[in-house]
Design an enzyme around this catalytic site. Structure first.
Site, mmCIF file in Angstrom:
data_model
loop_
_atom_site.group_PDB
_atom_site.id
_atom_site.type_symbol
_atom_site.label_atom_id
_atom_site.label_comp_id
_atom_site.label_asym_id
_atom_site.label_seq_id
_atom_site.Cartn_x
_atom_site.Cartn_y
_atom_site.Cartn_z
ATOM 1 N N PHE A 296 0.765 -1.191 -0.156
ATOM 2 C CA PHE A 296 0.016 0.177 -0.022
ATOM 3 C C PHE A 296 0.775 1.559 0.167
ATOM 4 O O PHE A 296 0.283 2.267 -0.648
ATOM 5 C CB PHE A 296 -0.924 -0.011 1.392
ATOM 6 C CG PHE A 296 -0.322 -0.269 2.511
ATOM 7 C CD1 PHE A 296 0.312 0.397 3.232
ATOM 8 C CD2 PHE A 296 -0.555 -1.817 2.909
ATOM 9 C CE1 PHE A 296 1.021 -0.127 4.479
ATOM 10 C CE2 PHE A 296 -0.138 -2.172 4.059
ATOM 11 C CZ PHE A 296 0.601 -1.591 5.024
ATOM 12 N N CYS B 213 1.371 2.855 -3.533
ATOM 13 C CA CYS B 213 0.289 3.461 -4.278
ATOM 14 C C CYS B 213 -0.793 4.372 -3.355
ATOM 15 O O CYS B 213 -1.626 5.231 -3.943
ATOM 16 C CB CYS B 213 -0.662 2.232 -4.731
ATOM 17 S SG CYS B 213 -1.224 1.210 -3.602
ATOM 18 N N HIS B 214 -0.579 4.642 -2.119
ATOM 19 C CA HIS B 214 -1.410 5.327 -1.019
ATOM 20 C C HIS B 214 -0.631 6.153 -0.554
ATOM 21 O O HIS B 214 -0.139 5.649 0.826
ATOM 22 C CB HIS B 214 -2.461 4.330 -0.206
ATOM 23 C CG HIS B 214 -3.389 5.006 0.392
ATOM 24 N ND1 HIS B 214 -3.207 5.570 1.908
ATOM 25 C CD2 HIS B 214 -4.620 5.167 0.222
ATOM 26 C CE1 HIS B 214 -4.079 5.748 2.190
ATOM 27 N NE2 HIS B 214 -5.260 5.695 1.216
ATOM 28 N N PHE B 215 -0.153 7.082 -0.566
ATOM 29 C CA PHE B 215 -0.351 7.955 -1.833
ATOM 30 C C PHE B 215 1.104 7.978 -2.247
ATOM 31 O O PHE B 215 2.053 8.008 -1.723
ATOM 32 C CB PHE B 215 -0.814 9.153 -1.727
ATOM 33 C CG PHE B 215 -2.502 9.032 -1.110
ATOM 34 C CD1 PHE B 215 -3.395 9.166 -1.728
ATOM 35 C CD2 PHE B 215 -2.252 9.129 0.369
ATOM 36 C CE1 PHE B 215 -4.710 9.104 -1.213
ATOM 37 C CE2 PHE B 215 -3.746 9.078 0.891
ATOM 38 C CZ PHE B 215 -4.926 9.181 -0.012
ATOM 39 N N VAL C 100 1.155 6.118 3.096
ATOM 40 C CA VAL C 100 0.440 6.254 4.040
ATOM 41 C C VAL C 100 -0.398 4.702 4.172
ATOM 42 O O VAL C 100 -0.801 4.632 3.219
ATOM 43 C CB VAL C 100 -0.385 7.313 4.716
ATOM 44 C CG1 VAL C 100 -1.397 7.741 4.102
ATOM 45 C CG2 VAL C 100 -0.868 7.173 6.211
#
EC number: 4.2.1.59
Length: 177
Positions: free
Chosen positions: A72, A75-77, A82
Site C-alpha cells: 500500500f 500507491c497510497h499515496f 501512508v
C-alpha cells in the site's frame, strides 16, 4: 461447531500458522479462514484467551511489522505514503473472525459492521510495529456464530485508531447473506 479440543488451539500463532489459516488448515474444513497475503494484515498473534480483555469475554493481541515495501505504501499515496486506515479496521475484523474460529465456530467469516471508528494518527513507512488489540464484548456460538468487540490499533507505542462494536459473523450458507 467444531470441538475446540480437536483444534490446534494455542495462545499465540506464528506467521506460518496464520498462512495455514488462510488455506483453511488451522480450524478445520468448516472453520473460518484469514485472508491470504497481501490482505493478511498481521504477522503474528501474540496472545489469545477466552477470559481477558476489557470485558472479561476474550482478548486477542496481534502484531504487524512495518516494512517500507508493503504494497500500500507504493500507491497510497505516491509521494505521501501512508497505510490506509481501512486496512487497520479490516485487521481488527480479521482478528474477531480468527477468535471465532479459535473457539470452535464454523462458517465463512464476514464483517457485519462497526459502531464508531476514530483515527488519531497514521502509519507511515518509517514506523516499526503495529499492535492490534481486540476486546470481546459478546460472543454467540450457536447456530449463529457472531462476535462483538472493541479494538484499537497502536503504532510504535501510540494508540492511533479505536473502534467500537466491531461485528463479525460466521455463515454456513452464504446464499442467505
Amino acid at each position: 461447531m467444531t470441538d475446540s479440543c480437536t483444534l490446534n488451539k494455542k495462545s499465540s500463532y506464528t506467521y506460518e500458522d496464520l498462512l495455514a489459516s488462510s488455506r483453511g488448515e488451522l480450524f478445520g474444513p468448516k472453520g473460518p479462514q484469514l485472508p491470504a497475503p497481501t490482505m493478511l494484515m498481521m504477522d503474528r498473534v501474540i496472545e489469545m484467551n477466552e477470559t481477558g480483555g476489557n470485558y472479561g469475554k476474550g482478548y486477542v493481541e496481534a502484531e504487524l511489522d512495518i516494512k517500507p515495501d508493503l504494497f500500500f505504501f507504493g500507491c497510497h499515496f505516491i509521494g505521501d505514503p501512508v497505510m490506509p486506515g481501512c486496512l487497520g479496521l479490516d485487521a481488527m475484523w480479521q482478528l474477531v473472525g480468527f477468535y471465532l474460529g479459535w473457539i470452535g465456530g464454523e462458517g465463512k467469516g464476514r464483517a457485519l459492521g462497526v459502531g464508531e471508528v476514530k483515527f488519531t494518527g497514521q502509519i507511515l513507512p518509517t514506523a516499526k510495529k503495529v499492535i492490534y488489540r481486540i476486546h470481546l464484548k459478546r460472543v454467540i456460538n450457536r447456530k449463529l456464530v457472531m462476535g462483538l468487540a472493541d479494538g484499537e490499533v497502536e503504532v510504535d507505542g501510540r494508540v492511533i485508531y479505536t473502534a467500537t462494536d466491531l461485528k463479525v459473523g460466521l455463515f454456513q450458507d452464504m446464499s442467505t447473506f
